[in-house]
Scaffold this motif. Structure first.
Motif, short mmCIF file in Angstrom:
data_model
loop_
_atom_site.label_atom_id
_atom_site.label_comp_id
_atom_site.label_asym_id
_atom_site.label_seq_id
_atom_site.Cartn_x
_atom_site.Cartn_y
_atom_site.Cartn_z
N LYS A 205 0.84 -1.21 0.00
CA LYS A 205 0.00 0.00 0.00
C LYS A 205 0.87 1.25 0.00
O LYS A 205 1.99 1.23 0.48
CB LYS A 205 -0.91 0.01 1.23
CG LYS A 205 -1.90 -1.14 1.23
CD LYS A 205 -2.86 -1.05 2.39
CE LYS A 205 -3.87 -2.19 2.28
NZ LYS A 205 -5.13 -1.87 2.88
N ASP B 295 -10.43 4.84 -2.12
CA ASP B 295 -10.04 4.14 -0.90
C ASP B 295 -11.22 3.27 -0.44
O ASP B 295 -11.92 3.59 0.51
CB ASP B 295 -9.62 5.14 0.18
CG ASP B 295 -9.07 4.47 1.43
OD1 ASP B 295 -8.79 3.25 1.40
OD2 ASP B 295 -8.93 5.17 2.46
N ASP C 274 -11.62 0.39 1.07
CA ASP C 274 -11.69 -0.16 2.43
C ASP C 274 -11.52 0.91 3.51
O ASP C 274 -11.49 0.58 4.71
CB ASP C 274 -10.69 -1.30 2.62
CG ASP C 274 -9.28 -0.91 2.22
OD1 ASP C 274 -8.98 0.31 2.11
OD2 ASP C 274 -8.45 -1.82 2.03
N LYS C 275 -11.42 2.17 3.10
CA LYS C 275 -11.37 3.31 4.03
C LYS C 275 -10.29 3.16 5.09
O LYS C 275 -10.49 3.51 6.25
CB LYS C 275 -12.75 3.53 4.70
CG LYS C 275 -13.91 3.63 3.74
CD LYS C 275 -13.80 4.84 2.84
CE LYS C 275 -14.99 4.94 1.89
NZ LYS C 275 -14.64 5.48 0.60
N ASP C 276 -9.10 2.67 4.68
CA ASP C 276 -8.01 2.49 5.64
C ASP C 276 -6.98 3.62 5.58
O ASP C 276 -5.99 3.61 6.30
CB ASP C 276 -7.33 1.14 5.45
CG ASP C 276 -6.63 0.99 4.10
OD1 ASP C 276 -6.75 1.90 3.24
OD2 ASP C 276 -5.95 -0.04 3.90
#
Length: 134
Positions: free
Chosen positions: A63, A91, A93-95
């Protein structure tokens, strides 16, 4: 061609087409709608190029950070508020990081916007990366 111009012209073979669900509907196959209904993910075509850029950003654990991606995304010369919207759409998976597919999606959305098309309020299902589909 300006949509207003086309809408004011009466008659013709494509009258009312923009309101119908068909492959010839207004804007069908353009912008974020490109790739809708195709078996292959639209970003796959440019992914090898996007993967090279992704690797140049020194990903950690597969990432890239927001700071690393921002440097590349700013090259588009799009305003920060537009790039922020693209980040939120990409994004998945909103990580707070982008993996290879999310990065390719972000680059695709940048291209959609720089080509003069609008961004969606929510990511259409055909743009969700294959590994993120349920």
């Amino acid at each position: 061609m300006d949509r207003q111009c086309c809408m004011s012209v009466g008659g013709g073979a494509f009258e009312g087409v923009e309101d119908q669900v068909s492959p010839f509907g207004y804007g069908r196959g353009e912008g974020v709608d490109a790739g809708h209904g195709d078996p292959e993910w639209i970003c796959s075509k440019e992914k090898p190029h996007y993967d090279q850029i992704f690797q140049s950003l020194n990903p950690m654990d597969g990432k890239v950070t927001g700071a690393a991606a921002k440097t590349e995304m700013l090259k588009s010369k799009l305003p920060n508020n537009v790039l922020g919207k693209i980040w939120k759409l990409a994004d998945i998976d909103k990580d707070g990081f982008l993996d290879e597919e999310e990065f390719a999606l972000a680059m695709h959305l940048i291209r959609v916007k720089t080509d003069g098309h609008d961004l969606p309020a929510e990511l259409p299902s055909h743009l969700v990366p294959p590994s993120k589909r349920n």
